[in-house]
Each structure stands twice: as structure tokens, then as C-alpha cells.
Design a protein around this motif. Sequence first.
Motif, PDB file in Angstrom:
ATOM      1  N   SER A   1       1.006   6.628   9.013  1.00 58.89           N
ATOM      2  CA  SER A   1       0.691   5.400   8.173  1.00 58.89           C
ATOM      3  C   SER A   1       0.256   4.193   9.288  1.00 58.89           C
TER       4      SER A   1
ATOM      5  N   THR B   1       0.761  -1.156  -0.017  1.00 52.26           N
ATOM      6  CA  THR B   1      -0.161   0.111   0.034  1.00 52.26           C
ATOM      7  C   THR B   1       0.854   1.037  -0.033  1.00 52.26           C
TER       8      THR B   1
ATOM      9  N   SER C   1       4.473  -0.494   2.964  1.00 55.15           N
ATOM     10  CA  SER C   1       4.016   0.749   2.390  1.00 55.15           C
ATOM     11  C   SER C   1       4.917   1.694   2.050  1.00 55.15           C
TER      12      SER C   1
ATOM     13  N   GLU D   1      -4.603   2.551   2.910  1.00 56.14           N
ATOM     14  CA  GLU D   1      -3.898   2.050   4.085  1.00 56.14           C
ATOM     15  C   GLU D   1      -4.994   1.954   5.403  1.00 56.14           C
TER      16      GLU D   1
ATOM     17  N   GLU E   1       0.927   5.728   1.415  1.00 56.74           N
ATOM     18  CA  GLU E   1       0.098   6.853   2.037  1.00 56.74           C
ATOM     19  C   GLU E   1      -0.948   7.673   0.989  1.00 56.74           C
TER      20      GLU E   1
END
Length: 335
Positions: free
Chosen positions: A107, A56, A82, A64, A58
Motif C-alpha cells: 500500500s 481506499t 486504506s 491506491e 488494496e
Amino acid sequence: MELSELAGGLKVSKTCVGCWQFNDNKGAGTWKAQSYEVSKAIVDKAFELGLNFFDTAECYAGSEVTLGKCLQGRRQDAIIASKFGFREGITTPPYSPEQIDEAITASLEKLQTTYVDLMQVHCAHFLKDNKECVEELKRQIGRGRIRQYGLSNYGPNNLRSLFEHDTSAVSNQMSYNLLWRSLEHEVLPICREKGIGVLVYSPLQQGLLSGRFNTPEEVPGGRRRGKLYFGDRTKKSLHGQAGMEKEMFETLGRIRNICSKAGVPMSKTSLAWLLQQEGVASVIVGCRTPEQLEENSKIVNLSDDVVKQLTEATDELKAKLGKTLDQWVHPDRFD
Ligand SMILES: NC(=O)c1ccc[n+]([C@@H]2O[C@H](COP(=O)([O-])OP(=O)(O)OC[C@H]3O[C@@H](n4cnc5c(N)ncnc54)[C@H](OP(=O)(O)O)[C@@H]3O)[C@@H](O)[C@H]2O)c1
């Protein structure tokens, strides 16, 4: 499911669930709306199939938060990757160490977790200062907020500049597939040499390598912005180049013939070809349904002959594409 081990010990499934599409019904731009329920069904299916890896960022609207919600009660079974970067869109300025710390805090909150397994720099230009930012990432590892750090969209010069300060990044997430092989010129050899695992994004060239689209007009608008298409294909196109639509669809035709002779669907063949390239640790596939994920996770082994045929069938497009690593913007942001 067979796992790949990245430097530093993260063991990740060879198919990774790409979560850009987990937009909690806020579809816009590249991907149409996808509900929480569909994303949850995809995550449940991933675990059922033995997959543990989720990617994923931000900047993926809703992603997220949705992933965090889907993983409640199963956090320990997942490896979450992430990224930080693009918090204000394409013109986002570079991050200071303090801003990296803030991005990681945000996050963790959105993902409802105390650690991210792999935090990636979305593009090299998001680090204000390589030395200070890498020190900050290592501090975050020391604090247990991230387990490892990785890169994304790092070209050869970006990698070399980073290596002046640090060589402990464990991965480089890059665009790579049968229609987009520019990585092979320099990045893939450097990553192999340095033991940096390549995590492939857009392995199906945003669905083209499923064989579903036969003309540029059939491809959804948000996915026609890239350099394989004419520069004026969409209002949002940013590259202003001539594109290579004719060569791309001719190449797709050749791939289709090889797949039909081998008796393997194009999407499975395309993923297998990538995983049979030395240095590729995992393919991050964006899946819309549990059924797509199931198909993408059942990895086949292609014979050396089929791998060779696919490589040769796409050599001409590779030559036309040259060394450009950035699918969307000209001049390249990935150096
Ligand atoms: N680091 C970066 O800069 C960067 C950039 C882009 C992406 N990513 C990451 O990489 C992930 C994957 O890349 P991507 O989503 O751009 O492209 P992709 O994985 O090549 O394509 C995803 C699309 O392919 C179609 N598809 C998937 N499996 C299929 C199957 N079995 N049969 C038919 N169609 C199938 C779906 O299209 P439909 O929606 O039409 O069903 C899906 O949305 C993203 O989710 C994200 O996590 C990272």
C-alpha cells in the motif's frame, strides 16, 4: 469544513472522498471506468472545499495508485485511510502478521507515501489470529508506517472477540444509510460505548438515495447485487434471497416526499440524516465528478422534526431487513 476527531487524534472531514471509483479507467463490476484526470479533479476539488479525508483499499483496482498520484505534493494535507483484505478476491484466506506487513508495504508503495494514517481490517475474517495480528498492527504504528488502525464490517460478535485482546481500534467502517439501518441494532451502540468512530460507507446506497433511480431496472447492473434486490437480479448476485424491492422503492417514495416538503435534495438530506446520528464520525461518499463532491460536502442541518419523519418513514424497511450487516452475501460474513 467541520472536522471529526477520532480516538487517537486523527482529525477527519465529515465528508470523506470514497476512492473505490478511482479505477484509472479499469472500470468493471460495480463502477464504470473513471479516468485519472477526473479523479485528480475530484481530489483538487476536495482540498478546495476543505476536505482532507480519502478512503481506499488494496482491493480497489487502480485506486491506491491513482490516489497516490493525485496527492503528490499534497500528502501532508491528506488523511489517507486504506484497508487490507480481498487481495485475491472474495475467497482470500486470512492474513498472518507477515502478510499484514507485506500488505502495508504494498500500500505504501502504491500510494507513494511513507505512512498511512488509518489502516483498516477490511473484514474480521481476514485476521488469522486476533492477538497476533493486533500486535502486528501495533508494531506497524510503532514503526510509523501507520498512524492508527481501524476496522471495517465488524459485527457485534467480531467486536467482542477483538476486545478480548485490544480496544485501541479507532474506527469501524460500516454500511449505513436510510435504506440500510441494520447497524442501529447492536453495532452503533457498541461503537458509541467504546468510543469507536463509525465511518459510513455507501451512505447513498450506491446512488439510490440521490433519487435518480425509480425502478430496479434503472439501477446499473453491478449495483443490483445486494440484498435489497431479488437474488436473481444479476448473474453476480450471491445472496439468493427474495430481496425487498417493493418495500425499498415505496420507502424511497416516502423519503422523496419528505425531502421535497423540506426543500432539500435527497442526497444532501440522506447525508445530513446520517451525520445527525450520534456516533457517526464521517460519511464516505463515492463521487464521480467534482460537482457531486461539492454538493455532498455542503452539509445541511435538518430539523429534529425532519430527522424524525425520515426515521419513521424507513422503520418498516429496517424491520424487514433485520440484523443483516452484509449487503452482498448470505449467510452473513459480518457477524
Ligand atoms: N468497507 C467496505 O467494505 C466498503 C464497501 C463499499 C464501499 N466502501 C467505501 O465507501 C465509498 C462510498 O460507497 P459507495 O461508492 O459504495 O456508495 P455511495 O457513496 O452510496 O454511492 C456512490 C455513487 O452515488 C452517486 N452519487 C454520489 N454523489 C451524488 C450526487 N450528489 N448526486 C447524484 N448521485 C451521486 C454516484 O453514482 P454514479 O457513479 O452513477 O454517478 C456515485 O458513484 C467507496 O468509494 C469506498 O471508499 C467501503
